[in-house]
Design a protein around this motif. Structure first.
Motif, PDB file in Angstrom:
ATOM      1  N   THR A  59       0.839  -1.201   0.000  1.00  7.51           N
ATOM      2  CA  THR A  59       0.000   0.000   0.000  1.00  7.51           C
ATOM      3  C   THR A  59       0.874   1.250   0.000  1.00  7.51           C
ATOM      4  O   THR A  59       2.033   1.210   0.453  1.00  7.51           O
ATOM      5  N   PRO A  60       0.343   2.369  -0.471  1.00  6.28           N
ATOM      6  CA  PRO A  60       1.105   3.620  -0.410  1.00  6.28           C
ATOM      7  C   PRO A  60       1.514   3.984   1.018  1.00  6.28           C
ATOM      8  O   PRO A  60       2.618   4.498   1.231  1.00  6.28           O
ATOM      9  N   GLU A  61       0.668   3.704   1.994  1.00 10.68           N
ATOM     10  CA  GLU A  61       0.995   4.016   3.392  1.00 10.68           C
ATOM     11  C   GLU A  61       2.169   3.161   3.880  1.00 10.68           C
ATOM     12  O   GLU A  61       3.062   3.669   4.562  1.00 10.68           O
ATOM     13  N   GLU A  62       2.157   1.865   3.538  1.00 13.02           N
ATOM     14  CA  GLU A  62       3.287   0.997   3.894  1.00 13.02           C
ATOM     15  C   GLU A  62       4.565   1.511   3.239  1.00 13.02           C
ATOM     16  O   GLU A  62       5.620   1.563   3.869  1.00 13.02           O
ATOM     17  N   ALA A  63       4.465   1.871   1.965  1.00 19.03           N
ATOM     18  CA  ALA A  63       5.634   2.335   1.214  1.00 19.03           C
ATOM     19  C   ALA A  63       6.186   3.631   1.792  1.00 19.03           C
ATOM     20  O   ALA A  63       7.406   3.825   1.844  1.00 19.03           O
ATOM     21  N   ALA A 101       3.124  -0.306  -9.398  1.00 21.39           N
ATOM     22  CA  ALA A 101       2.168  -0.971 -10.279  1.00 21.39           C
ATOM     23  C   ALA A 101       1.941  -0.036 -11.463  1.00 21.39           C
ATOM     24  O   ALA A 101       2.131   1.183 -11.360  1.00 21.39           O
ATOM     25  N   SER A 102       1.546  -0.593 -12.599  1.00 22.67           N
ATOM     26  CA  SER A 102       1.465   0.201 -13.829  1.00 22.67           C
ATOM     27  C   SER A 102       0.514   1.393 -13.738  1.00 22.67           C
ATOM     28  O   SER A 102       0.709   2.387 -14.428  1.00 22.67           O
ATOM     29  N   ASP A 103      -0.471   1.346 -12.860  1.00 16.95           N
ATOM     30  CA  ASP A 103      -1.422   2.457 -12.753  1.00 16.95           C
ATOM     31  C   ASP A 103      -1.199   3.318 -11.511  1.00 16.95           C
ATOM     32  O   ASP A 103      -1.991   4.205 -11.216  1.00 16.95           O
ATOM     33  N   PHE A 104      -0.103   3.090 -10.774  1.00 17.32           N
ATOM     34  CA  PHE A 104       0.164   3.862  -9.564  1.00 17.32           C
ATOM     35  C   PHE A 104       0.871   5.166  -9.913  1.00 17.32           C
ATOM     36  O   PHE A 104       1.884   5.159 -10.609  1.00 17.32           O
ATOM     37  N   THR A 105       0.338   6.279  -9.427  1.00 12.40           N
ATOM     38  CA  THR A 105       0.922   7.597  -9.722  1.00 12.40           C
ATOM     39  C   THR A 105       1.215   8.404  -8.461  1.00 12.40           C
ATOM     40  O   THR A 105       1.446   9.608  -8.544  1.00 12.40           O
ATOM     41  N   GLY A 106       1.253   7.769  -7.311  1.00 12.16           N
ATOM     42  CA  GLY A 106       1.453   8.486  -6.053  1.00 12.16           C
ATOM     43  C   GLY A 106       2.876   8.470  -5.536  1.00 12.16           C
ATOM     44  O   GLY A 106       3.096   8.534  -4.323  1.00 12.16           O
ATOM     45  N   GLN A 107       3.850   8.429  -6.433  1.00 11.04           N
ATOM     46  CA  GLN A 107       5.256   8.373  -6.008  1.00 11.04           C
ATOM     47  C   GLN A 107       5.652   9.520  -5.077  1.00 11.04           C
ATOM     48  O   GLN A 107       6.350   9.291  -4.081  1.00 11.04           O
ATOM     49  N   PRO A 108       5.227  10.772  -5.348  1.00  4.81           N
ATOM     50  CA  PRO A 108       5.612  11.855  -4.432  1.00  4.81           C
ATOM     51  C   PRO A 108       5.144  11.627  -2.991  1.00  4.81           C
ATOM     52  O   PRO A 108       5.887  11.901  -2.049  1.00  4.81           O
TER      53      PRO A 108
END
Length: 154
Positions: A59-63, A101-108
């Protein structure tokens, strides 16, 4: 104990051992008044706590939490070269890589974990320029990797 390490302790954090290199490189090198770290994975006691792609298995939170760990490992690498984190004049640049993942855009948002840790620990000295990059895969299938560049007190 240095002021930076006292701040880490106040936050309930301890500086880990330097993560040994996975290949032919050094965890950090100094050139003039700058220290450059190699990319730091979110290793805890020699192991990745989780693997996979952000937005799929992670998940983004874990990351974001893993990016904090990467930043802590980067500070350990800086200390291995300088001997004292109080020698940091400022963090100049942070580069974060997010196995996405190919559709994930929340890197920042993920790399904010590293940026926020550096700000909590170093205050104004932790404010930096930054890149947050989505990639297909990282070493050992890590979800996140962070490298930092710091300027030392002259």
């Amino acid at each position: 104990m240095s002021a930076v390490e006292a701040k880490l302790a106040e936050l309930g954090l301890t500086l880990p051992e330097v993560v040994p290199p996975l290949a032919a490189y050094q965890p950090a090198v100094q050139s003039g008044v700058y220290v450059y770290t190699a990319g730091q994975l979110p290793m805890v006691e020699g192991k990745l706590p989780v693997t996979g792609k952000v937005g799929a298995e992670v998940t983004p939170e874990e990351a974001k939490g893993l990016a904090r760990t990467c930043a802590l490992n980067a500070l350990a690498a800086v200390k291995s070269v300088t001997g004292d984190l109080d020698r940091i004049a400022r963090v100049v640049k942070v580069v974060g890589f997010v196995a996405s993942a190919s559709d994930f855009t929340g890197q920042p948002g993920v790399v904010n974990g590293a940026s926020e840790l550096l700000g909590e620990v170093l205050g104004d000295k932790g404010v930096h320029a930054r890149s947050a990059v989505g990639v297909a895969v990282l070493p050992l299938d890590a979800p996140v990797e962070v490298e930092i560049q710091v300027e030392l007190v002259r």
